[in-house]
Motif scaffolding. Structure first.
Motif, PDB file in Angstrom:
ATOM      1  N   ASP A  80      -3.955   6.646  -2.809  1.00  0.00           N
ATOM      2  CA  ASP A  80      -4.480   7.714  -1.778  1.00  0.00           C
ATOM      3  C   ASP A  80      -3.099   8.084  -0.949  1.00  0.00           C
ATOM      4  O   ASP A  80      -3.128   9.173  -0.363  1.00  0.00           O
ATOM      5  CB  ASP A  80      -5.301   6.915  -0.702  1.00  0.00           C
ATOM      6  CG  ASP A  80      -6.609   6.558  -1.222  1.00  0.00           C
ATOM      7  OD1 ASP A  80      -7.104   7.452  -2.145  1.00  0.00           O
ATOM      8  OD2 ASP A  80      -7.469   5.584  -0.790  1.00  0.00           O
ATOM      9  N   ASN A  81      -2.137   7.093  -0.983  1.00  0.00           N
ATOM     10  CA  ASN A  81      -0.676   7.557  -0.527  1.00  0.00           C
ATOM     11  C   ASN A  81       0.003   8.466  -1.185  1.00  0.00           C
ATOM     12  O   ASN A  81       1.154   8.851  -0.814  1.00  0.00           O
ATOM     13  CB  ASN A  81      -0.058   6.340   0.089  1.00  0.00           C
ATOM     14  CG  ASN A  81      -0.851   5.651   1.259  1.00  0.00           C
ATOM     15  OD1 ASN A  81      -0.972   6.437   2.445  1.00  0.00           O
ATOM     16  ND2 ASN A  81      -1.073   4.393   1.526  1.00  0.00           N
ATOM     17  N   ASP A  82      -0.179   8.531  -2.572  1.00  0.00           N
ATOM     18  CA  ASP A  82       0.489   9.328  -3.530  1.00  0.00           C
ATOM     19  C   ASP A  82      -0.077  10.444  -3.689  1.00  0.00           C
ATOM     20  O   ASP A  82      -1.313  11.007  -3.958  1.00  0.00           O
ATOM     21  CB  ASP A  82       0.322   8.615  -4.823  1.00  0.00           C
ATOM     22  CG  ASP A  82       1.278   9.324  -5.916  1.00  0.00           C
ATOM     23  OD1 ASP A  82       1.760  10.413  -5.568  1.00  0.00           O
ATOM     24  OD2 ASP A  82       1.595   8.721  -7.003  1.00  0.00           O
ATOM     25  N   ALA A 120      -3.811  11.647  -4.876  1.00  0.00           N
ATOM     26  CA  ALA A 120      -4.768  11.473  -3.822  1.00  0.00           C
ATOM     27  C   ALA A 120      -6.210  12.203  -3.950  1.00  0.00           C
ATOM     28  O   ALA A 120      -7.212  12.122  -3.561  1.00  0.00           O
ATOM     29  CB  ALA A 120      -4.244  11.725  -2.583  1.00  0.00           C
ATOM     30  N   GLN A 165      -2.653   2.741  -2.854  1.00  0.00           N
ATOM     31  CA  GLN A 165      -1.199   3.224  -3.350  1.00  0.00           C
ATOM     32  C   GLN A 165      -1.695   4.822  -3.683  1.00  0.00           C
ATOM     33  O   GLN A 165      -0.827   5.705  -3.456  1.00  0.00           O
ATOM     34  CB  GLN A 165      -0.723   2.368  -4.250  1.00  0.00           C
ATOM     35  CG  GLN A 165       0.140   1.144  -3.901  1.00  0.00           C
ATOM     36  CD  GLN A 165       0.396   0.037  -4.983  1.00  0.00           C
ATOM     37  OE1 GLN A 165       0.016   0.275  -6.132  1.00  0.00           O
ATOM     38  NE2 GLN A 165       1.182  -0.629  -4.628  1.00  0.00           N
ATOM     39  N   GLU A 179       0.923  -1.203   0.048  1.00  0.00           N
ATOM     40  CA  GLU A 179      -0.046  -0.091   0.054  1.00  0.00           C
ATOM     41  C   GLU A 179       0.776   1.433   0.050  1.00  0.00           C
ATOM     42  O   GLU A 179       0.414   2.159  -0.506  1.00  0.00           O
ATOM     43  CB  GLU A 179      -0.902   0.012   1.137  1.00  0.00           C
ATOM     44  CG  GLU A 179      -2.029  -1.017   1.001  1.00  0.00           C
ATOM     45  CD  GLU A 179      -3.035  -0.980   2.351  1.00  0.00           C
ATOM     46  OE1 GLU A 179      -3.884  -1.860   2.303  1.00  0.00           O
ATOM     47  OE2 GLU A 179      -2.772  -0.552   3.248  1.00  0.00           O
ATOM     48  N   LYS A 180       2.045   1.140   0.574  1.00  0.00           N
ATOM     49  CA  LYS A 180       2.912   2.272   0.549  1.00  0.00           C
ATOM     50  C   LYS A 180       3.841   2.628  -0.482  1.00  0.00           C
ATOM     51  O   LYS A 180       4.638   3.313  -0.772  1.00  0.00           O
ATOM     52  CB  LYS A 180       3.890   2.145   1.725  1.00  0.00           C
ATOM     53  CG  LYS A 180       3.286   2.154   3.106  1.00  0.00           C
ATOM     54  CD  LYS A 180       2.701   3.553   3.302  1.00  0.00           C
ATOM     55  CE  LYS A 180       2.068   3.870   4.973  1.00  0.00           C
ATOM     56  NZ  LYS A 180       1.015   5.000   5.075  1.00  0.00           N
TER      57      LYS A 180
END
Length: 307
Positions: free
Chosen positions: A217-219, A223, A215, A42-43
Motif C-alpha cells: 500500500d505504501n509502494d 498500491a 508495504q 510497513e514503510k
C-alpha cells in the motif's frame, strides 16, 4: 509516551535503520518500541527486527551429553573475565552434570538438588562460588533431553550453547552425529524463530501478511493493484518468510544449493537410517538480560550537586 536518545539508539540496533528514520518512527508511534518497529517494517525500511539488541550480561552457555543425557545450561556472572575463569567453568559443568543425573522439573528444583559429587545443594555450591570468585553468580536456565540422540555444540567458548535432539531409526553413526553438529552450528549462527514451518502460528502469519500488505500500500507501483492480486503476492512472499525464519526451510549454510531439511535427508539416506529433528535448544549468554549501564558523568554530576 516520551522517548530518549537511548530509545532511538536501541531501535537502530534492533532494525539497522538510520537514526532519523528511527526518530520519526518513535514520534509516529508515541514512543512505543514495538509499534515503531512495525512502522519501519510497513514503510519497507526494516526487513525484520532482530530478536535481541545488544547483550551485555556475562557468564557461560554450555552443552554436553552426559551418560547418554543431553543437557544445555546457562550460568551468569558479572564480567567476561569470570566467564573465562577455570573454577567458574568447572562449576558450570558440575551444574550440567547435576541436571543430567537429577532430572529436575524446573530451576527451583535444580537449586535444591545435591550438586554433583558433593553434599551441598546447587544453591549452596553457587554461594560458595560467589565467595571464592567475588562476583554475583547465578544459574539461570537449563534444558534436558533423556530420549533420542543428542548433539551438543558450544560456540565461541560459551557465548552460545546449542543442543539438538534427533530421533534416529537405525544406528547413529559418526556421519549422523556430524550432521547433527552442522544443524547445531546453523542454529547458533542464524538463530531461527521456528524449527519447521508447521510451527508458525496463525497470529504470526496474520501479522506478517498485515505488514506485507501495508508495504504494498505504501509502494506507488503496487498500491493500485487489486486486493486479490496483492493476496497472491503475499502468499508467495510467505515462502521467503519460511526460508528466513524456519530452520528446516533455511538454506544450509555450508551448501546453499539445498535446505537444512534436504541436507539432513541426504545424510540419513547415505547412512541408511531415518532421522527426524525432534527439538533443539539455543542458549545465548545474557540473552534478554538488561545489564545496568552506569552513566559515570551523570553520577559525578549528581554527587557534586548533592553537596
Amino acid at each position: 509516551m516520551a522517548f530518549t536518545a537511548a530509545d532511538v539508539k536501541n531501535l537502530r540496533e534492533m532494525t539497522g535503520v538510520g537514526m532519523m528514520d528511527c526518530k520519526k518512527a518513535l514520534v509516529a508511534s508515541d514512543g512505543d518500541m514495538d509499534k515503531a518497529v512495525e512502522y519501519l517494517r510497513e514503510k519497507g525500511l526494516a526487513a525484520s527486527a532482530k530478536k535481541a539488541g545488544r547483550i551485555a550480561a556475562e557468564g557461560m552457555a554450555y552443552a554436553a551429553v552426559i551418560d547418554g543425557v543431553g543437557v544445555v545450561v546457562e550460568v551468569n556472572a558479572e564480567t567476561d573475565f569470570v566467564g573465562k575463569n577455570e573454577k567458574f567453568q568447572e562449576f558450570v559443568k558440575g551444574v550440567a552434570a547435576t541436571v543430567a543425573k537429577c532430572a529436575p522439573a524446573d530451576l527451583d528444583a535444580l537449586m535444591e538438588c545435591k550438586y554433583n559429587g558433593t553434599d551441598l545443594t546447587v544453591t549452596q555450591q553457587q554461594q560458595e562460588m560467589v565467595l571464592v570468585i567475588g562476583e554475583n553468580i547465578k544459574v539461570r536456565r537449563f534444558a534436558r533431553f533423556a530420549e533420542g540422540v543428542c548433539v551438543p555444540y558450544i560456540h565461541a567458548g560459551g557465548k552460545i550453547g546449542v543442543l539438538v535432539n534427533l530421533a534416529v531409526e537405525g544406528e547413529a553413526s559418526d556421519k549422523v552425529l556430524e550432521m547433527g553438529k552442522d544443524v547445531a552450528m546453523q542454529i547458533a549462527a542464524l538463530n531461527p524463530r521456528f524449527w519447521d514451518k508447521s510451527q508458525v502460528t496463525e497470529d504470526v502469519l496474520a501479522e506478517e501478511k498485515k505488514i506485507m500488505l501495508a508495504q504494498m500500500d505504501n509502494d506507488p507501483k503496487m498500491a493500485s493493484k487489486p486486493a486479490q492480486v496483492k493476496e497472491k503476492i503475499v502468499e508467495g512472499k510467505l515462502n521467503k518468510f519460511y526460508a528466513e525464519n524456519c530452520l528446516l526451510q533455511q538454506e544450509f549454510v555450508k551448501d546453499n544449493s539445498m535446505t537444512v531439511e534436504q541436507y539432513m535427508n541426504a545424510v540419513a539416506k547415505e547412512a541408511g537410517v531415518k532421522v527426524t529433528l525432534k527439538d533443539a535448544v539455543r542458549f545465548e549468554k545474557g540473552e534478554g538480560i538488561e545489564k545496568k549501564q552506569d552513566d559515570f558523568a551523570a553520577e559525578i554530576a549528581s554527587m557534586v550537586g548533592g553537596k
